[in-house]
Design an enzyme around this catalytic site. Sequence first.
Site, short mmCIF file in Angstrom:
data_model
loop_
_atom_site.label_atom_id
_atom_site.label_comp_id
_atom_site.label_asym_id
_atom_site.label_seq_id
_atom_site.Cartn_x
_atom_site.Cartn_y
_atom_site.Cartn_z
N LYS A 79 0.86 -1.19 0.00
CA LYS A 79 0.00 0.00 0.00
C LYS A 79 0.89 1.23 0.00
O LYS A 79 1.51 1.56 1.01
CB LYS A 79 -0.93 0.04 1.21
CG LYS A 79 -1.98 1.15 1.07
CD LYS A 79 -2.64 1.54 2.36
CE LYS A 79 -1.88 2.58 3.14
NZ LYS A 79 -1.68 3.88 2.45
N GLU A 93 9.96 1.98 10.82
CA GLU A 93 10.95 3.04 10.61
C GLU A 93 10.18 4.36 10.66
O GLU A 93 9.39 4.64 9.77
CB GLU A 93 11.65 2.82 9.27
CG GLU A 93 13.03 3.41 9.23
CD GLU A 93 12.99 4.88 8.94
OE1 GLU A 93 13.08 5.68 9.91
OE2 GLU A 93 12.84 5.24 7.77
N CYS A 130 13.23 11.54 6.61
CA CYS A 130 13.32 11.14 8.01
C CYS A 130 14.75 11.32 8.51
O CYS A 130 14.99 11.39 9.70
CB CYS A 130 12.81 9.73 8.22
SG CYS A 130 13.58 8.58 7.13
N GLU A 165 9.66 16.18 15.47
CA GLU A 165 9.92 16.15 14.03
C GLU A 165 9.00 17.12 13.31
O GLU A 165 7.78 17.07 13.45
CB GLU A 165 9.70 14.73 13.50
CG GLU A 165 10.15 14.58 12.06
CD GLU A 165 10.00 13.16 11.53
OE1 GLU A 165 8.94 12.55 11.75
OE2 GLU A 165 10.95 12.68 10.89
#
Length: 496
Positions: free
Chosen positions: A175, A249, A283, A384
């Site tokens: 997906k 992750e 990331c 983040e």
Amino acid sequence: MPDAFQNFVNGSWVDAEQGATFEKVNPARTQEMIGLFPESGAADVDAAARAARKAFPAWSSTPAPQRGEILRRIGDLLTERKKALAFEETREMGKPFAETCGDVQEAIDTAYYAASETRRLFGRTVPSELPDKFNMSVRRPIGVAGLITAWNFPIAVPTWKIFPALACGNAIVFKPSEEAPHSGALLAQLLSDAGVPPGVFNLVHGGAAAGEALVEHPDIDAVSFTGSNAVGSKIGATCGRLHKRLALEMGGKNAQIVMPDADLDLALEGVLWGAFGTTGQRCTATSRLVLHEAIHDAFVERLLEQMQTLVLGYGNDEGVHVGPLVNQKALDKVARYVEVGQSEGATLRVGGKRATEGALAEGFFFEPTLFADVAPDMRIAREEIFGPVLSVLKAASYEEAARIANATRYGLSSSIYTQDVSLAYRAMRDLEAGITYVNGPTIGAEAHMPFGGIKHTGNGHRDGGWEVFDFYTETKTVYVDYSGQLQKAQMDNAAS
Ligand code: UN1
């Protein structure tokens, strides 16, 4: 009429059962529609997972080097289609053409690496404690892998998972992100063209409903996810309950440390690329710059100057360094963090708002932004942001710099610029991250090296490199007794 895309199940393009769709636009030119994609539900995931389950026995019993031949053809086709793929990728998610070419290159490298690994997939032979007995471990594929990925590396990151999973003999339901569905569709077509048999690789478009159905589905044996911490935690809870193997992750808050003895030109070039490449939407992006106080003020001034040279624009145009953010939500989030930084008392030195001059008004552009006087406990130093916002912190010593770098719950990437060998080795040991660069920025991992993070970034697994092949296989331990008699193991024979 916009192009209408479909799911790829059992070797055919099919509509989603419910017929609902979502639209995807070019983030640099929001009037330009990429297409309509199926908003899949549980029934679509079910069809894909069943197709994968059915295809698994034949695929897993195909000799691994033959699977490798298909992976090599995939690498060849990716090479042939590199520019066309990169162009479409840039149109859909925004990063400059040179970067999307790099993204496809990473997939090419991953394909050839996985192809070559199909001639290894080593097990071990080990001495037995008994005579005339042979002990070994071999690898077996797990079954069907459910793969869910983010949009910022829409070809590379899926292939970090897809290619090793295929090499090991697993079938797949993939997906892609709703922000990169076209790249997913082009990848599915390419795998089919390269000869991946029907049902071995299936693509289901959609959002949270499709993702949840995939993770829950009883035919999905292992899940690998790259994306946000919030979604990763939910997936972790489900996989824990259902005893599914899971690789996560999930983001970073990566720091680059610069010591006074560093090559400062190199460090400057590094942070410019690490912080503003991919519009900070990696990331691994450098979102904190930890400067030794001896060089702090002068370095910040030079950085501000260099930031003025960054050209924002549509990534398929020449000379563009920084593309748009991916969507309105990202724009709002980054703007909110700028407010947070200001209210926390950090100094906004440049940027801080949406970029709207000329054609930029048509896209989700945000000015490259720099905050100085950031303290380690501020939210902009810990959370983040996933945008072109760099927080600068000051340290009086290496020890303080390392403490600041580690003061986050994330642990993906890290970097130190220094010419002092002892400090470099201390940083390699001390920095709490899955990846440490010495005299390089926090971004730019190579496809054949393990990739992943510690602390809240991950759950102990790695994409990339040799370690990912452990994730996509189960170890089978085999004993062969050729003594012709019942030989009890030492533990069952230990009375004397
Ligand atoms: C990501 O942002 O999810 O090391 C991956 C890098 C890239 C991968 C980033 N090769 O910056």
